[in-house]
Design a protein around this motif. Structure first.
Motif, PDB file in Angstrom:
ATOM      1  N   LYS A  19       0.979  -1.204  -0.013  1.00  0.00           N
ATOM      2  CA  LYS A  19       0.004  -0.092   0.034  1.00  0.00           C
ATOM      3  C   LYS A  19       0.874   1.411   0.117  1.00  0.00           C
ATOM      4  O   LYS A  19       2.201   1.270   0.081  1.00  0.00           O
ATOM      5  N   TYR A  20       0.174   2.388  -0.076  1.00  0.00           N
ATOM      6  CA  TYR A  20       0.946   3.705  -0.063  1.00  0.00           C
ATOM      7  C   TYR A  20       0.188   4.542   0.843  1.00  0.00           C
ATOM      8  O   TYR A  20      -0.848   4.723   1.275  1.00  0.00           O
ATOM      9  N   ARG A  21       1.475   5.356   1.320  1.00  0.00           N
ATOM     10  CA  ARG A  21       0.872   6.405   2.644  1.00  0.00           C
ATOM     11  C   ARG A  21       1.180   7.947   2.127  1.00  0.00           C
ATOM     12  O   ARG A  21       2.203   7.885   1.513  1.00  0.00           O
ATOM     13  N   ALA A  22       0.293   8.813   2.114  1.00  0.00           N
ATOM     14  CA  ALA A  22       0.615  10.052   1.759  1.00  0.00           C
ATOM     15  C   ALA A  22       0.664  10.966   3.116  1.00  0.00           C
ATOM     16  O   ALA A  22      -0.347  10.863   3.827  1.00  0.00           O
ATOM     17  N   TYR A  23       1.412  11.984   2.714  1.00  0.00           N
ATOM     18  CA  TYR A  23       1.614  12.838   3.826  1.00  0.00           C
ATOM     19  C   TYR A  23       2.014  14.401   3.312  1.00  0.00           C
ATOM     20  O   TYR A  23       2.835  14.105   2.174  1.00  0.00           O
ATOM     21  N   TYR A  24       2.001  15.424   4.140  1.00  0.00           N
ATOM     22  CA  TYR A  24       2.238  16.582   3.643  1.00  0.00           C
ATOM     23  C   TYR A  24       2.619  17.585   4.878  1.00  0.00           C
ATOM     24  O   TYR A  24       2.119  17.307   5.838  1.00  0.00           O
ATOM     25  N   ALA A  34      -2.794  11.248   5.615  1.00  0.00           N
ATOM     26  CA  ALA A  34      -4.091  10.772   4.897  1.00  0.00           C
ATOM     27  C   ALA A  34      -4.522   9.899   6.054  1.00  0.00           C
ATOM     28  O   ALA A  34      -4.019   9.251   6.789  1.00  0.00           O
ATOM     29  N   PRO A  35      -6.073   9.882   6.415  1.00  0.00           N
ATOM     30  CA  PRO A  35      -6.600   9.278   7.370  1.00  0.00           C
ATOM     31  C   PRO A  35      -6.452   7.720   7.083  1.00  0.00           C
ATOM     32  O   PRO A  35      -6.724   6.920   7.852  1.00  0.00           O
ATOM     33  N   HIS A  36      -6.020   7.196   6.089  1.00  0.00           N
ATOM     34  CA  HIS A  36      -5.958   5.879   5.704  1.00  0.00           C
ATOM     35  C   HIS A  36      -4.843   5.547   4.462  1.00  0.00           C
ATOM     36  O   HIS A  36      -4.312   6.576   3.922  1.00  0.00           O
ATOM     37  N   THR A  37      -4.388   4.590   4.346  1.00  0.00           N
ATOM     38  CA  THR A  37      -3.587   4.112   3.192  1.00  0.00           C
ATOM     39  C   THR A  37      -4.081   3.641   1.966  1.00  0.00           C
ATOM     40  O   THR A  37      -5.445   3.632   2.027  1.00  0.00           O
ATOM     41  N   PHE A  38      -3.324   3.605   0.864  1.00  0.00           N
ATOM     42  CA  PHE A  38      -4.020   3.573  -0.571  1.00  0.00           C
ATOM     43  C   PHE A  38      -3.491   2.296  -1.225  1.00  0.00           C
ATOM     44  O   PHE A  38      -2.171   1.902  -1.026  1.00  0.00           O
ATOM     45  N   TYR A  39      -4.243   1.822  -1.740  1.00  0.00           N
ATOM     46  CA  TYR A  39      -3.920   0.499  -2.628  1.00  0.00           C
ATOM     47  C   TYR A  39      -3.235   0.851  -4.041  1.00  0.00           C
ATOM     48  O   TYR A  39      -2.237   0.387  -4.515  1.00  0.00           O
ATOM     49  N   ASP A  40      -3.532   2.351  -4.400  1.00  0.00           N
ATOM     50  CA  ASP A  40      -2.819   2.653  -5.598  1.00  0.00           C
ATOM     51  C   ASP A  40      -2.122   4.087  -5.512  1.00  0.00           C
ATOM     52  O   ASP A  40      -2.837   4.988  -4.837  1.00  0.00           O
TER      53      ASP A  40
END
Length: 395
Positions: A19-24, A34-40
């Protein structure tokens, strides 16, 4: 694990799970993820673009507060009442099971499942409930329920909303109606007469037609010894001491009613409720007959059970008591098991027992309740005192 890939705005990090984690870094100079991780990875990038636009248009707030706002917007007052009761059912400050059952009864009857205008309150989002909403609900339930029941339910609602304030879920509680905070006036209990109580008890004797006598001792304990109904029904064989010419019961437990019947707990109603109560010799024969006839040999055997072995329901006993009252010729008399506490307090006080000792006998820690609520002089006692004062004046 590959190193995070930095972008013009924000960072996307590939995780070992795939999965992928996004932050800034936000306008507040803090890192927000992000409140959750992403599959894409593309979905992670899309989330970052949306956050960047919120900043550009000056509409940004921290992501976690937005998620909280959505949760708050979805939570109705009815939802919070259920959450609050769940909180009150555990932890160091948990409600006693009997108290929680009473709370649930009030909340279900007059908030969660009430029909008509009063039922609108439960569906309003907690963050949008106003004093006007509370007032409309209050007026509606007062049209259909007794004043004391309405007052008790408002008290539960106010406490729950104060808890929401403590948790920063709402800024202030809208439950601040003056009319709802005033406790309704209750009818003062008439001082019961010993002859009347004895006449009712006689109708519970096993020699009467269609009476098995199993409820007579309950009346003796509540009317003439000041036990609360739950304390009497909670007695076991091990709580009874018969020695020489004395009989006493040690109050160490209580019972409360549930949908499945009466449940015993190993604590009386109050901490002061732990006490040893001597039985007046006038009732010794009734006491020993009941023990020999209805109580098993086990130390845990309950004193008052049904034919199926369950603890006698308090409601069933009250019905039997009312029928005995009618047979005794006192159908219109207002009397309940609790009236015996009035009699015991007044009688013991007139006999010269100090107020603190009366409190110990009845398991009543608040001595002011004894003097201001329960204790009243009988007409005969008042007349005797007035005659004594008059004699003194003559001398």
């Amino acid at each position: 694990m590959p190193s995070p890939r930095r972008r013009r705005f924000g960072t996307i990090e590939a995780l070992p799970s795939g999965k992928y984690r996004a932050y800034y870094r936000g306008p507040d100079a803090k890192r927000h993820k992000a409140p959750h991780t992403f599959y894409d990875e593309g979905d992670a990038a899309h989330w970052l673009r949306k956050e960047q636009k919120l900043i550009e248009f000056d509409e940004w707030t921290p992501p976690h507060t937005r998620a909280q706002s959505k949760e708050d917007a979805a939570r109705t007052l009815g939802d919070w009442m259920k959450e609050w009761m769940a909180l009150r059912s555990r932890g160091v400050d948990a409600l006693e099971p009997s108290t929680a059952a009473n709370y649930w009864k009030d909340i279900n009857l007059r908030i969660l499942n009430v029909p008509g205008k009063a039922g609108r309150l439960r569906d309003i989002p907690l963050t949008q409930v106003t004093k006007r909403d509370i007032a409309a609900w209050w007026d509606a339930i007062n049209a259909d329920f007794a004043p004391t029941a309405c007052h008790n339910t408002f008290a539960r609602l106010r406490t729950a909303l104060n808890a929401a304030v403590d948790r920063d879920m709402i800024p202030v509680s809208p439950a601040n109606l003056k009319a709802a905070t005033h406790k309704p006036k209750t009818k003062r209990k008439e001082l019961p007469d010993a002859k009347v109580m004895q006449a009712i008890i006689d109708q519970l004797d096993h020699t009467k037609p269609r009476v098995d006598g199993s409820h007579k001792l309950i009346a003796i304990l509540t009317f003439f010894h000041g036990l609360r109904i739950g304390e009497a029904l909670g007695l076991r064989r091990q709580d009874v001491t018969i020695k020489d010419d004395t009989i006493s019961v040690y109050v160490r437990g209580n019972v409360y009613r549930t949908k499945d019947g009466m449940i015993r707990k190993d604590r009386p109603k109050t901490e002061a409720g732990h006490r040893n109560v001597p039985i007046f010799p006038n009732f010794h024969n009734d006491f020993t007959w009941h023990m020999d006839t209805f109580v098993g040999d086990s130390p845990d055997a309950m004193l008052f059970t049904t034919g199926t072995g369950h603890i006698v329901l308090d409601t069933s006993y009250r019905s039997i008591l009312n029928r005995a009252k009618t047979r005794a010729g006192h159908e219109g008399l207002r009397i309940s098991p609790h009236y015996g506490r009035n009699w015991a307090i007044t009688t013991l006080a007139e006999a010269g027992m100090p107020i603190p000792a009366i409190g110990e006998f009845l398991g009543q820690r608040d001595l002011r309740t004894i003097t201001e609520v329960y204790m009243r002089a009988t007409d005969e006692r008042k007349a005797a005192v007035l005659d004594a004062v008059n004699s003194m004046l003559k001398k």
